[in-house]
Scaffold this motif. Structure first.
Motif, PDB file in Angstrom:
ATOM      1  N   LYS A 190       0.855  -1.176   0.000  1.00  0.00           N
ATOM      2  CA  LYS A 190       0.000   0.000   0.000  1.00  0.00           C
ATOM      3  C   LYS A 190       0.892   1.227   0.000  1.00  0.00           C
ATOM      4  CE  LYS A 190      -0.487   0.057   5.077  1.00  0.00           C
ATOM      5  NZ  LYS A 190      -1.431   0.112   6.225  1.00  0.00           N
ATOM      6  N   ILE A 191       0.296   2.401  -0.177  1.00  0.00           N
ATOM      7  CA  ILE A 191       1.063   3.633  -0.190  1.00  0.00           C
ATOM      8  C   ILE A 191       0.524   4.591   0.869  1.00  0.00           C
ATOM      9  CG2 ILE A 191       1.661   3.419  -2.630  1.00  0.00           C
ATOM     10  CD1 ILE A 191      -0.441   5.581  -3.237  1.00  0.00           C
ATOM     11  N   ARG A 192       1.340   5.537   1.246  1.00  0.00           N
ATOM     12  CA  ARG A 192       0.916   6.653   2.109  1.00  0.00           C
ATOM     13  C   ARG A 192       1.598   7.896   1.540  1.00  0.00           C
ATOM     14  NH1 ARG A 192      -1.110   7.442   7.406  1.00  0.00           N
ATOM     15  NH2 ARG A 192      -0.331   9.311   8.465  1.00  0.00           N
ATOM     16  N   ILE A 193       0.936   8.501   0.569  1.00  0.00           N
ATOM     17  CA  ILE A 193       1.492   9.612  -0.195  1.00  0.00           C
ATOM     18  C   ILE A 193       0.525  10.795  -0.140  1.00  0.00           C
ATOM     19  CG2 ILE A 193       2.236  10.386  -2.484  1.00  0.00           C
ATOM     20  CD1 ILE A 193       4.128   8.359  -1.327  1.00  0.00           C
ATOM     21  N   ILE A 213      -3.888   7.291   4.090  1.00  0.00           N
ATOM     22  CA  ILE A 213      -3.531   8.605   4.645  1.00  0.00           C
ATOM     23  C   ILE A 213      -4.467   9.052   5.763  1.00  0.00           C
ATOM     24  CG2 ILE A 213      -2.415   9.417   2.543  1.00  0.00           C
ATOM     25  CD1 ILE A 213      -4.959  10.973   1.904  1.00  0.00           C
ATOM     26  N   ASP A 214      -5.544   8.319   5.991  1.00  0.00           N
ATOM     27  CA  ASP A 214      -6.504   8.730   7.013  1.00  0.00           C
ATOM     28  C   ASP A 214      -6.166   8.174   8.396  1.00  0.00           C
ATOM     29  OD1 ASP A 214      -8.073  10.244   5.273  1.00  0.00           O
ATOM     30  OD2 ASP A 214      -9.132   8.462   4.578  1.00  0.00           O
ATOM     31  N   ASP A 219      -0.805   3.353  13.203  1.00  0.00           N
ATOM     32  CA  ASP A 219      -1.714   2.324  12.685  1.00  0.00           C
ATOM     33  C   ASP A 219      -1.321   1.890  11.280  1.00  0.00           C
ATOM     34  OD1 ASP A 219      -3.224   2.303  14.999  1.00  0.00           O
ATOM     35  OD2 ASP A 219      -4.598   3.864  14.290  1.00  0.00           O
ATOM     36  N   CYS A 220      -0.817   2.841  10.507  1.00  0.00           N
ATOM     37  CA  CYS A 220      -0.476   2.549   9.110  1.00  0.00           C
ATOM     38  C   CYS A 220       0.600   1.477   9.010  1.00  0.00           C
ATOM     39  CB  CYS A 220      -0.024   3.829   8.413  1.00  0.00           C
ATOM     40  SG  CYS A 220       0.359   3.626   6.667  1.00  0.00           S
ATOM     41  N   ILE A 221       1.602   1.513   9.889  1.00  0.00           N
ATOM     42  CA  ILE A 221       2.693   0.537   9.779  1.00  0.00           C
ATOM     43  C   ILE A 221       2.480  -0.692  10.651  1.00  0.00           C
ATOM     44  CG2 ILE A 221       4.351   2.349   9.226  1.00  0.00           C
ATOM     45  CD1 ILE A 221       5.505   2.002  12.053  1.00  0.00           C
ATOM     46  N   SER A 222       1.347  -0.752  11.332  1.00  0.00           N
ATOM     47  CA  SER A 222       1.117  -1.868  12.251  1.00  0.00           C
ATOM     48  C   SER A 222       0.922  -3.196  11.529  1.00  0.00           C
ATOM     49  CB  SER A 222      -0.109  -1.577  13.132  1.00  0.00           C
ATOM     50  OG  SER A 222      -1.281  -1.507  12.343  1.00  0.00           O
TER      51      SER A 222
END
Length: 359
Positions: A190-193, A213-214, A219-222
């Protein structure tokens, strides 16, 4: 100990650079020192330490320069990792004929990492102390359970990955190459851009890519096992969770913060990604050593020397500028912090575009 923070409390609620209990234990803290520009010598002499975080503030640097001559300890806090291009090729600062942290007007400079401290002590007449900004977020990850991995990789970046159009082309080229390679491999990612132009490039290749991004970064890297990112403070919370981290390098400049893996325009990208899928114990151990080097073991106040006496060398009437000169900077910064902290995201995005034209 009595400490004066030059920025407002509102600013520090938003920026999350330091934690009072962790970094200034048992200290009596006052905020908004920049509003006290007209105060006389006796006001500032009541403090043991003057602290600021906004290097580009003329008001802060003016107060700091005067207080140093009074023998009052002064401390500048960095807000994350030291990134070479941001030091010397930041377009906003170049327009003002400034270089970030050069010179440092304070007696002490709090930075992440021993290498950074040695470098700034070499180019400035200062003393560096060890400091991990709260916004880096490492403390959040203590005692956190690792969730089941759903994604092999997260491809992410700082909010702004380029400083000019030339760098935009170069950074987009390597990010798009990474994205294509991930699509070609049998991996989940996935991305976070946050850069809309880069997101549009990605979606032309894979329209349904998840842009996470929300959620918070925590949490994103969990649920990922590998992180690909440009030089940014987010490498630390990822390394804290023992995640394989690769920095994406598209600049010919020194790198202060190391990671276990690197991606550039000449190495074998697929080999690097495959290595991150089954990370070597030795590389993860190297990442851990980098992490330890960038986390302070003592509070800031424990690292400062308060043995010297304060010796005023200014007359009261000469200490600060004329009472007829009115300084608007602290008021503008307060309004800016208030809007960014409490306004809806859409308004904040618009507001940042507006003030970028006038700052």
């Amino acid at each position: 100990m009595k400490v004066l923070i030059l920025e407002s409390e509102l600013h520090h609620c938003r920026s999350r650079v330091f934690d009072i209990n962790k970094h200034f234990p048992d200290a009596d803290i006052d905020y908004s020192g920049n509003f006290c520009l007209k105060k006389n010598i006796s006001f500032f002499l009541q403090y043991d330490l003057i602290v600021s975080t906004v290097y580009t503030s003329p008001t802060s640097n003016y107060i700091v320069s005067k207080c140093r001559q009074l023998g009052i300890k002064t401390l500048l806090l960095s807000d994350g990792i030291i990134e070479w291009e941001n030091l010397y090729n930041n377009q906003f600062l170049l327009q003002k004929r400034m270089k970030l942290y050069s010179p440092v007007y304070h007696e002490y400079f709090a930075v992440m990492g021993k290498l950074e401290g040695i470098y700034f002590e070499t180019i400035n007449t200062i003393k560096c102390v060890s400091f991990t900004p709260s916004r880096v977020g490492v403390d959040k990850f203590k005692d956190k359970e690792v969730m089941n991995t759903r994604f092999d990789f997260l491809l992410t970046s700082a909010n702004r990955i380029y400083l000019n159009e030339k760098e935009k082309i170069e950074s987009f080229e390597i990010y798009i190459n990474i994205f294509k390679t991930l699509c070609d491999m049998d991996v989940s990612f996935k991305i976070r851009i946050f850069d809309e132009d880069l997101i549009n490039e990605f979606r032309q290749i894979k329209a349904d890519i998840l842009n996470d991004i929300d959620s918070t970064f925590e949490d994103c890297i969990s649920n990922v096992s590998g992180v690909l990112t440009g030089p940014s403070s987010i490498v630390f919370p990822a390394m804290y969770r023992n995640i394989a981290v690769a920095q994406i390098l598209y600049r010919n400049s020194p790198v202060f913060t190391q990671t276990g893996w690197y991606v550039n325009s000449i190495n074998s990208l697929r080999d690097t990604l495959e290595s991150m899928l089954e990370p070597d114990r030795e590389r993860l151990a190297f990442q851990h050593s980098v992490l330890v080097d960038h986390i302070e073991s003592k509070s800031l106040t424990e690292q400062l020397n308060f043995d010297e006496n304060k010796i005023p060398i200014y007359n009261e009437k000469d200490f600060f500028s004329s009472k007829y000169v009115f300084n608007l900077e602290p008021y503008f910064r307060y309004v800016d912090d208030f809007l960014k902290l409490y306004s809806p995201k859409a308004f904040v995005k618009w507001w940042k575009k507006v003030i970028s034209k006038y700052r």
